[in-house]
Design a protein around this motif. Structure first.
Motif, short mmCIF file in Angstrom:
data_model
loop_
_atom_site.label_atom_id
_atom_site.label_comp_id
_atom_site.label_asym_id
_atom_site.label_seq_id
_atom_site.Cartn_x
_atom_site.Cartn_y
_atom_site.Cartn_z
N GLU A 1 0.83 -1.21 0.00
CA GLU A 1 0.00 0.00 0.00
C GLU A 1 0.87 1.26 0.00
O GLU A 1 0.63 2.19 -0.77
N LEU A 2 1.86 1.29 0.86
CA LEU A 2 2.75 2.46 0.91
C LEU A 2 3.50 2.64 -0.40
O LEU A 2 3.67 3.76 -0.89
N ARG A 3 3.93 1.54 -0.98
CA ARG A 3 4.66 1.60 -2.25
C ARG A 3 3.77 2.19 -3.35
O ARG A 3 4.20 3.01 -4.14
N LYS A 4 2.50 1.76 -3.40
CA LYS A 4 1.56 2.29 -4.39
C LYS A 4 1.38 3.80 -4.22
O LYS A 4 1.33 4.54 -5.20
N VAL A 5 1.28 4.25 -2.97
CA VAL A 5 1.09 5.68 -2.71
C VAL A 5 2.30 6.47 -3.18
O VAL A 5 2.16 7.53 -3.82
N VAL A 6 3.50 5.96 -2.91
CA VAL A 6 4.72 6.65 -3.34
C VAL A 6 4.80 6.70 -4.86
O VAL A 6 5.11 7.75 -5.44
N LEU A 7 4.52 5.59 -5.51
CA LEU A 7 4.58 5.56 -6.97
C LEU A 7 3.55 6.50 -7.59
O LEU A 7 3.82 7.17 -8.59
N ARG A 8 2.38 6.58 -6.98
CA ARG A 8 1.34 7.50 -7.45
C ARG A 8 1.79 8.94 -7.28
O ARG A 8 1.60 9.78 -8.17
N ALA A 9 2.43 9.25 -6.16
CA ALA A 9 2.94 10.61 -5.92
C ALA A 9 3.98 10.98 -6.96
O ALA A 9 3.97 12.09 -7.50
N LEU A 10 4.88 10.05 -7.24
CA LEU A 10 5.91 10.32 -8.25
C LEU A 10 5.29 10.55 -9.64
O LEU A 10 5.69 11.46 -10.36
N ALA A 11 4.32 9.72 -9.99
CA ALA A 11 3.65 9.87 -11.29
C ALA A 11 2.92 11.20 -11.37
O ALA A 11 3.00 11.91 -12.39
N ASP A 12 2.21 11.55 -10.31
CA ASP A 12 1.50 12.83 -10.30
C ASP A 12 2.48 13.99 -10.45
O ASP A 12 2.23 14.92 -11.22
N TYR A 13 3.57 13.94 -9.74
CA TYR A 13 4.57 15.01 -9.82
C TYR A 13 5.15 15.09 -11.23
O TYR A 13 5.26 16.18 -11.80
N ASP A 14 5.49 13.94 -11.81
CA ASP A 14 6.06 13.92 -13.16
C ASP A 14 5.11 14.48 -14.20
O ASP A 14 5.54 15.04 -15.21
N GLU A 15 3.81 14.34 -13.94
CA GLU A 15 2.80 14.83 -14.88
C GLU A 15 2.34 16.25 -14.54
O GLU A 15 1.37 16.74 -15.12
N GLY A 16 3.04 16.89 -13.62
CA GLY A 16 2.75 18.28 -13.30
C GLY A 16 1.62 18.49 -12.31
O GLY A 16 1.21 19.63 -12.09
N ARG A 17 1.12 17.45 -11.73
CA ARG A 17 0.04 17.56 -10.74
C ARG A 17 0.65 17.65 -9.35
O ARG A 17 0.56 16.71 -8.54
N VAL A 18 1.27 18.77 -9.08
CA VAL A 18 2.02 18.96 -7.84
C VAL A 18 1.10 18.91 -6.62
O VAL A 18 1.45 18.29 -5.60
N ASP A 19 -0.06 19.52 -6.70
CA ASP A 19 -0.99 19.49 -5.56
C ASP A 19 -1.44 18.06 -5.26
O ASP A 19 -1.55 17.67 -4.10
N LYS A 20 -1.70 17.28 -6.30
CA LYS A 20 -2.09 15.89 -6.11
C LYS A 20 -0.94 15.09 -5.51
O LYS A 20 -1.14 14.25 -4.63
N ALA A 21 0.28 15.34 -5.98
CA ALA A 21 1.46 14.65 -5.43
C ALA A 21 1.60 14.97 -3.94
O ALA A 21 1.91 14.09 -3.14
N ARG A 22 1.37 16.22 -3.58
CA ARG A 22 1.44 16.62 -2.17
C ARG A 22 0.39 15.87 -1.35
O ARG A 22 0.68 15.38 -0.25
N GLN A 23 -0.81 15.74 -1.89
CA GLN A 23 -1.86 14.99 -1.20
C GLN A 23 -1.47 13.52 -1.04
O GLN A 23 -1.72 12.92 0.01
N ASP A 24 -0.86 12.97 -2.08
CA ASP A 24 -0.41 11.58 -2.00
C ASP A 24 0.62 11.41 -0.89
O ASP A 24 0.57 10.45 -0.12
N LEU A 25 1.54 12.36 -0.79
CA LEU A 25 2.56 12.28 0.26
C LEU A 25 1.95 12.45 1.65
O LEU A 25 2.40 11.81 2.61
#
Length: 69
Positions: free
Chosen positions: A18-42
């Motif tokens: 579960e934690l790994r999925k959250v981290v990977l999602r945060a990285l993907a969101d950040y890479d795609e320019g969704r910084v606010d979403k990446a912050r929420q993921d973190l």
């Protein structure tokens, strides 16, 4: 996080996955320019890690993971 899991500092497969999925999602969101979403993921990662601290994650390891987030 992978090292902590393989060293037995994260003792539950489901927690690790579960934690790994959250981290990977945060990285993907950040890479795609969704910084606010990446912050929420973190923030989700931190909450989940805090909840498992002392249970399925050694407390010292949980604190280190939170600092890295």
């Amino acid at each position: 996080m992978d090292t902590a899991y393989f060293e037995g500092k994260i003792t539950n497969d489901g927690t690790y996955n579960e934690l790994r999925k959250v981290v990977l999602r945060a990285l993907a969101d950040y890479d795609e320019g969704r910084v606010d979403k990446a912050r929420q993921d973190l923030e989700t990662f931190v909450s989940k890690t805090e909840a498992q601290s002392g249970q399925h994650i050694e407390a010292e390891t949980a604190n280190a993971l939170i600092q890295l987030a």
